[in-house]
Design an enzyme around this catalytic site. Structure first.
Site, PDB file in Angstrom:
ATOM      1  N   SER A  38      48.671  44.243  36.502  1.00 44.38           N
ATOM      2  CA  SER A  38      47.449  44.272  35.780  1.00 44.38           C
ATOM      3  C   SER A  38      47.848  43.687  34.298  1.00 44.38           C
ATOM      4  CB  SER A  38      47.089  45.776  35.489  1.00 44.38           C
ATOM      5  OG  SER A  38      45.555  45.785  35.161  1.00 44.38           O
ATOM      6  N   ASN A  41      46.450  37.583  32.780  1.00 41.77           N
ATOM      7  CA  ASN A  41      46.831  36.118  32.856  1.00 41.77           C
ATOM      8  C   ASN A  41      45.935  35.165  32.002  1.00 41.77           C
ATOM      9  OD1 ASN A  41      45.292  37.201  35.036  1.00 41.77           O
ATOM     10  ND2 ASN A  41      46.477  35.921  36.592  1.00 41.77           N
ATOM     11  N   CYS A  42      44.606  35.608  31.950  1.00 41.95           N
ATOM     12  CA  CYS A  42      43.737  34.712  31.198  1.00 41.95           C
ATOM     13  C   CYS A  42      44.162  34.618  29.722  1.00 41.95           C
ATOM     14  CB  CYS A  42      42.197  35.228  31.419  1.00 41.95           C
ATOM     15  SG  CYS A  42      41.646  35.603  33.046  1.00 41.95           S
ATOM     16  N   ILE A 278      41.500  45.560  57.477  1.00 42.23           N
ATOM     17  CA  ILE A 278      41.959  44.735  56.326  1.00 42.23           C
ATOM     18  C   ILE A 278      41.035  43.910  55.596  1.00 42.23           C
ATOM     19  CG2 ILE A 278      43.702  42.888  55.871  1.00 42.23           C
ATOM     20  CD1 ILE A 278      45.101  43.347  58.457  1.00 42.23           C
ATOM     21  N   ALA A 280      40.188  41.618  51.996  1.00 37.68           N
ATOM     22  CA  ALA A 280      40.763  40.562  51.125  1.00 37.68           C
ATOM     23  C   ALA A 280      39.966  40.268  49.982  1.00 37.68           C
ATOM     24  CB  ALA A 280      41.136  39.515  51.848  1.00 37.68           C
ATOM     25  N   GLY A 282      39.430  38.304  45.796  1.00 37.69           N
ATOM     26  CA  GLY A 282      40.357  37.565  44.726  1.00 37.69           C
ATOM     27  C   GLY A 282      40.583  35.992  44.994  1.00 37.69           C
ATOM     28  N   ASP A 283      41.508  35.677  44.594  1.00 31.59           N
ATOM     29  CA  ASP A 283      41.748  34.082  44.675  1.00 31.59           C
ATOM     30  C   ASP A 283      42.300  33.676  46.128  1.00 31.59           C
ATOM     31  OD1 ASP A 283      41.500  33.833  42.068  1.00 31.59           O
ATOM     32  OD2 ASP A 283      43.318  33.117  41.398  1.00 31.59           O
ATOM     33  N   TYR A 425      15.161  35.934  18.937  1.00 31.36           N
ATOM     34  CA  TYR A 425      15.052  34.833  17.914  1.00 31.36           C
ATOM     35  C   TYR A 425      15.007  35.348  16.623  1.00 31.36           C
ATOM     36  CZ  TYR A 425      12.860  31.726  14.832  1.00 31.36           C
ATOM     37  OH  TYR A 425      12.654  30.924  13.696  1.00 31.36           O
TER      38      TYR A 425
HETATM   39  P1  FAD Z   1      46.111  37.573  40.766  1.00 30.29           P
HETATM   40  O1  FAD Z   1      45.791  37.793  39.537  1.00 30.29           O
HETATM   41  O2  FAD Z   1      47.042  36.184  40.799  1.00 30.29           O
HETATM   42  O3  FAD Z   1      47.374  38.560  41.386  1.00 30.29           O
HETATM   43  C1  FAD Z   1      48.031  38.454  42.585  1.00 30.29           C
HETATM   44  C2  FAD Z   1      49.055  39.364  42.379  1.00 30.29           C
HETATM   45  O4  FAD Z   1      49.733  39.396  43.794  1.00 30.29           O
HETATM   46  C3  FAD Z   1      50.404  38.758  41.690  1.00 30.29           C
HETATM   47  O5  FAD Z   1      50.785  39.582  40.876  1.00 30.29           O
HETATM   48  C4  FAD Z   1      51.477  38.358  42.660  1.00 30.29           C
HETATM   49  O6  FAD Z   1      52.568  38.740  42.257  1.00 30.29           O
HETATM   50  C5  FAD Z   1      51.228  39.445  43.856  1.00 30.29           C
HETATM   51  N1  FAD Z   1      51.756  39.031  45.124  1.00 30.29           N
HETATM   52  C6  FAD Z   1      51.393  37.975  45.686  1.00 30.29           C
HETATM   53  N2  FAD Z   1      51.965  37.920  47.095  1.00 30.29           N
HETATM   54  C7  FAD Z   1      52.428  39.202  47.086  1.00 30.29           C
HETATM   55  C8  FAD Z   1      53.219  39.827  48.142  1.00 30.29           C
HETATM   56  N3  FAD Z   1      53.539  39.289  49.259  1.00 30.29           N
HETATM   57  N4  FAD Z   1      53.791  40.942  47.772  1.00 30.29           N
HETATM   58  C9  FAD Z   1      53.530  41.547  46.669  1.00 30.29           C
HETATM   59  N5  FAD Z   1      52.693  41.126  45.753  1.00 30.29           N
HETATM   60  C10 FAD Z   1      52.313  39.846  45.706  1.00 30.29           C
HETATM   61  N6  FAD Z   1      40.105  33.238  35.219  1.00 30.29           N
HETATM   62  C11 FAD Z   1      38.734  33.391  34.718  1.00 30.29           C
HETATM   63  O7  FAD Z   1      37.607  33.852  35.146  1.00 30.29           O
HETATM   64  N7  FAD Z   1      38.807  33.278  33.177  1.00 30.29           N
HETATM   65  C12 FAD Z   1      39.687  32.802  32.583  1.00 30.29           C
HETATM   66  O8  FAD Z   1      39.476  32.436  31.433  1.00 30.29           O
HETATM   67  C13 FAD Z   1      40.971  32.556  33.176  1.00 30.29           C
HETATM   68  N8  FAD Z   1      42.079  32.242  32.688  1.00 30.29           N
HETATM   69  C14 FAD Z   1      43.323  32.034  33.141  1.00 30.29           C
HETATM   70  C15 FAD Z   1      44.682  31.489  32.735  1.00 30.29           C
HETATM   71  C16 FAD Z   1      45.809  31.593  33.397  1.00 30.29           C
HETATM   72  C17 FAD Z   1      46.706  31.059  32.630  1.00 30.29           C
HETATM   73  C18 FAD Z   1      45.609  31.902  34.968  1.00 30.29           C
HETATM   74  C19 FAD Z   1      47.065  31.848  35.640  1.00 30.29           C
HETATM   75  C20 FAD Z   1      44.717  32.475  35.513  1.00 30.29           C
HETATM   76  C21 FAD Z   1      43.411  32.735  34.845  1.00 30.29           C
HETATM   77  N9  FAD Z   1      41.972  32.830  35.424  1.00 30.29           N
HETATM   78  C22 FAD Z   1      41.043  32.859  34.674  1.00 30.29           C
HETATM   79  C23 FAD Z   1      42.047  33.330  36.692  1.00 30.29           C
HETATM   80  C24 FAD Z   1      42.305  34.763  36.844  1.00 30.29           C
HETATM   81  O9  FAD Z   1      43.264  35.085  36.246  1.00 30.29           O
HETATM   82  C25 FAD Z   1      42.426  34.771  38.675  1.00 30.29           C
HETATM   83  O10 FAD Z   1      41.593  34.331  39.007  1.00 30.29           O
HETATM   84  C26 FAD Z   1      42.644  36.345  38.903  1.00 30.29           C
HETATM   85  O11 FAD Z   1      43.508  36.711  38.295  1.00 30.29           O
HETATM   86  C27 FAD Z   1      42.667  36.386  40.435  1.00 30.29           C
HETATM   87  O12 FAD Z   1      42.958  37.787  40.788  1.00 30.29           O
HETATM   88  P2  FAD Z   1      43.726  37.982  42.074  1.00 30.29           P
HETATM   89  O13 FAD Z   1      44.205  39.300  42.150  1.00 30.29           O
HETATM   90  O14 FAD Z   1      43.248  37.504  43.103  1.00 30.29           O
HETATM   91  O15 FAD Z   1      45.176  37.344  41.863  1.00 30.29           O
END
Ligand code: FAD
Length: 821
Positions: A38, A41-42, A278, A280, A282-283, A425
């Site tokens: 947690s 990253n942003c 299952i 899913a 996020g990204d 306004y």
């Molecule tokens: P993530 O947050 O990437 O989390 C995935 C996690 O899964 C990671 O910690 C990884 O280590 C873990 N993982 C992967 N594979 C495995 C595995 N096999 N076993 C165990 N753990 C695993 N979005 C915005 O909307 N606004 C912003 O301003 C913005 N700025 C950003 C700036 C940066 C520098 C970055 C990198 C991203 C930014 N984002 C922003 C994008 C946003 O952070 C992501 O869209 C969001 O974090 C996605 O969430 P997630 O849970 O899908 O993936």
């Protein structure tokens, strides 16, 4: 119920926490392969820039805090390496010990996110190249900056690349941003991205657009050479890759889960994968684009968190659905904000969805209330008025408008609905007709054909079909640039000059600065029987749509600060000196300069004049103006607004005009090259070389036809308007294609002169030009003439500067020799 979660960041942590709030009895275990859970990253780019000074602020939660508050086991350093959907198990490797365990689940949530793209470019594994994706990536970049890195190359102009470029610049590094596309921030249309380009350039970021990286090579210890596809080479102490993100689908693929055409995991509207146990989020998932219903990967934190909540709701027995991703986003580009929601023109075009668009440039709040700065807002909608998307850039109020428009799109609103919105306004915050209402009005006029509009990208087609272009701005505005081929009738004179307009032309396209006076002109003309359209967003939109990215020499920030400090202490003020403040916001070149001049006439020696302008170009102009007028530039700041403080000298100088003031150093020769006649150009360069030989610093200011001398010999392939293309073809391309002003005799006379030059050892023009430049001379291309004649920077030879009248007069003021050729 035992629920396992893969990934302990945005989506995974949110899903786990939501589930616990709904089900106190579930066993919840989160596996995270990294060391942190947690984390923000942003926020990573902002710790690099020192804006978030305390690294621990990025670590929003820890395994301990999640255990205490939610009774969830977060196991860091544990990677899930396989899923067995039949057995309902996952294999987990402890990365510290290498040991593996098999764990059972009733429900599994996948939120492994994505990984930064790392293409197989030669040398990509060199030391000093890193992505910015995780806390350790950030730590590496911070260490490089603290270790003395002076120059960084950021590869990729998406939001992470742009944010990082800004933050590295804040740390006083020279920064080059390389982007393969012709624009940064591809969620914006090119005309809107142009404002981001301006902002990056204004803050000294060197932009290399339309140019990819061909290779990396380690140079002298600690440095890297980045070679671009164009052959350019950049040197860097640090390279950051921000090229994009690829979903981590390997686990899902091996488990046999369905993967979509965009290479994201396929989920239904309950966020269930092809296996019902299952989920899913996020990204990693492929989503439905809310407006177009197409499949897409939209890696943003907001959607990841909302999907996590919905997945948890469904696992806990609630029936919750995800209705698609709009891609609402915003990014800070130094002082500018750039935001978007819904579909952009590229997506709509790719999917073959017919759309229309309007762009407006209102102040973000009432113009009469101090500090009003322009907003640039574009609305895209269907022919039935349904809203498709919106984009905005500006120094203030972008987030508010994008969020209102995002809400409207989510609710299925139309252009008509925008006109009905009642928005907050008061003068400091908005206008009685908010920019969002204005978008509705303009789009409504367009759709009802009360006032048909032409988008800047459609203008060429209209002109090719024979449309007449009518500029209704005031003459002083046109000196800052015009659209080539336009006829000018200022709006106040229009009714009296209707007979000058041809009635046989199919259509007249009116334009002004931002579209408003163009609209008034359009209504006048339409009611007099002309067929008229108005250029949406006026000259401002056209300029943005046709501006190409250019490279900027990085201006080290500390150098500038030093300059300012030096100047601040330059001259003591008169005791009874007064400070006059001028607000030139909303005015474009030469408006702020004219206001400044007006104030100068009314102030006395030693007085301070503080001027605030919203025109970014004023930052450069005011320095040249101060030099030309012998004023102390006490302070100059660039932010949302440009502010400058100038002091009148205590000793009276003879006049306020530029040319009558004696030169400071008297070691300059200035030559204004207006002509492109071969004989006159030969004379100009002979004089320039001679002046240099006599120890003078030479500035040559190329304007109107003279600009052709600076054109490259070869044809440069760039997008041009129809009129620009015509102009370009008719004018000589470079010094080798000039002809004599007299006795050209179909080329015979010109060839004779060139032959005689050879015979009598007079250097060819190109050699004379090179000699002036090599001798420290300056070639300045007049930006106003470039606009007027449709000549783009890329068409001009290397080593020249661009500038306006203030730059030229500033140089002329340094000496007594001024020629006009
Ligand atoms: P993530 O947050 O990437 O989390 C995935 C996690 O899964 C990671 O910690 C990884 O280590 C873990 N993982 C992967 N594979 C495995 C595995 N096999 N076993 C165990 N753990 C695993 N979005 C915005 O909307 N606004 C912003 O301003 C913005 N700025 C950003 C700036 C940066 C520098 C970055 C990198 C991203 C930014 N984002 C922003 C994008 C946003 O952070 C992501 O869209 C969001 O974090 C996605 O969430 P997630 O849970 O899908 O993936």
């Amino acid at each position: 119920m035992r629920v396992l979660v893969v990934g302990g960041n945005a989506g995974g942590a949110s899903a786990a926490a939501r589930l616990r709030r709904l089900d106190e009895n579930a066993e919840i275990v989160v596996y995270e392969k990294g060391d942190y859970i947690s984390f923000a990253n942003c926020g990573l780019p902002y710790h690099v820039g020192g804006v978030i000074p305390d690294r621990s602020q990025l670590l929003v939660q820890t395994p301990q805090s999640m255990k205490e508050r939610f009774n969830i086991d977060f196991l860091t350093g544990h990677e899930v390496t396989a899923i067995d959907p039949q057995a309902h198990t996952v294999t987990v490797r402890n990365l510290a010990t290498g040991s593996e365990v098999v764990d059972h689940y009733d429900k599994l949530i996948l939120s492994p996110g994505g990984s930064p793209v790392r293409p197989p470019i030669p040398g990509i594994d060199s030391k000093g190249i890193t992505p910015l994706w995780t806390i350790p990536d950030m730590d590496r970049i911070v260490a490089a900056v603290r270790g003395g890195a002076r120059r960084a190359v950021v590869v990729g102009g998406g939001f992470i690349g742009v944010e990082l470029a800004e933050n590295l610049r804040e740390q006083k590094l020279d920064v080059a941003l390389v982007e393969m596309l012709p624009q940064v921030l591809s969620f914006l249309d090119p005309d809107m991205a142009a404002y981001a380009h301006q902002e990056l350039l204004a803050h000294g970021v060197e932009l290399h657009l339309g140019d990819g990286v061909a290779s990396f090579a380690e140079g002298t210890p600690g440095t890297l050479t980045v070679t671009l596809a164009s052959g350019k080479q950049l040197t860097a102490d640090l390279v950051v890759l921000a090229i994009g993100v690829r979903p981590n689908t390997q686990l899902a693929e091996h488990a046999g889960l369905a993967i979509g055409p965009t290479h994201g995991i396929v989920v239904d509207d309950h966020l269930r994968t092809s296996d019902p146990d299952i989920y899913a989020v996020g990204d990693v998932v492929e989503v439905e684009q809310f407006v177009t219903k197409s499949r897409a990967l939209i890696p943003l934190a907001g959607p990841a968190n909302r999907q996590a909540r919905i997945a948890a709701n469904n696992i806990a027995g609630q029936d919750d659905t995800y209705t698609g991703t709009q891609g609402t986003s915003i990014v800070k580009v130094f002082d500018l904000a750039a935001g978007a929601t819904g579909a952009n023109a590229a997506l709509l075009t790719r999917l073959g969805i017919p759309f229309r668009s309007v762009t407006i440039h209102p102040g973000q709040h009432a113009g009469y209330y101090p500090g009003s700065t322009p907003l640039h807002i574009k609305l895209l909608y269907g022919t039935d008025g349904k809203l498709f998307g919106a984009q905005a850039t500006g120094y203030d109020g972008v987030d508010k408008r994008i969020d209102v428009l995002a809400t409207a799109i989510r609710m299925g609103a139309t252009v008509d609905d925008l006109t009905d919105l009642e928005l907050a306004y008061a003068p400091p915050y908005g206008s009685a007709k908010d920019p969002v209402n204005m978008l509705g009005f303009v789009a409504q006029n367009d759709l009802t054909q009360l006032a048909e509009s032409v988008a800047p990208e459609q203008l060429n087609d209209e002109l090719a079909r024979g449309a007449l272009l009518l500029d209704v701005r005031q003459p002083e505005e046109t000196s800052c640039g015009v659209i080539p081929g336009a006829m000018t009738i200022p709006l106040p004179e229009l009714r009296a000059r209707l007979n000058e307009l041809p009635r046989d032309r199919k259509i007249i396209v009116t334009y002004c600065k931002v579209g408003l006076r163009g609209y008034v002109a359009q209504r006048i003309l339409a009611q007099h029987g002309f067929q008229v359209a108005n250029l949406s967003g006026g000259y401002t939109s056209w300029e943005a749509a046709t501006t190409k990215g250019i490279e900027a020499e990085a201006v080290p920030l500390e150098r500038e600060a030093d300059d300012q400090q030096t100047r601040a202490g330059a001259a003591p003020a008169r005791q009874e000196a007064q400070t006059v403040e001028i607000d030139a916001c909303g005015l474009q070149c030469p408006g702020p300069l004219l206001k400044l001049k007006e104030a100068l006439d009314k102030t006395g020696p030693g007085d301070l004049i503080k001027v605030t302008a919203s025109d970014p170009g004023f930052y450069a102009d005011v320095a040249a103006f101060a030099q030309g007028q012998h004023l102390d530039l006490v302070d100059r700041q660039r932010g949302k607004l440009v502010t400058a403080t100038l002091r009148k000298p205590l000793q009276t100088v003879p006049a306020q005009g530029f040319t009558v003031v004696p030169g400071k150093d008297d070691d300059h020769a200035t030559i204004i090259v207006f002509s492109n006649d071969l004989d006159k150009i030969i004379a100009a360069f002979i004089i320039a070389n001679g002046a240099q030989a006599m120890g003078k610093k030479v500035s040559m200011f190329f304007t109107f036809w003279g600009l052709n001398v600076l054109r490259k010999d070869e044809n440069v392939r760039i997008k041009k308007t129809f009129i620009e293309q015509m102009f370009g073809r008719m004018m000589p391309r470079g010094a080798n294609h000039l002809t004599l002003s007299k006795m050209h005799m179909m080329g015979l006379g010109t060839n004779m002169i060139l032959g005689l030059m050879k015979k009598y050892n007079v250097s060819p023009i190109e050699a004379m030009m090179r000699s002036v430049l090599d001798g420290g001379g300056k070639f300045i291309a007049c930006t106003m003439s470039m606009n007027l004649m449709g000549i783009h920077r890329e068409e001009l030879i290397d080593g020249i500067e661009e500038g306006g009248v203030a730059t030229m007069l500033g140089d002329a003021d340094q000496g007594h020799i001024n020629f006009f050729i």
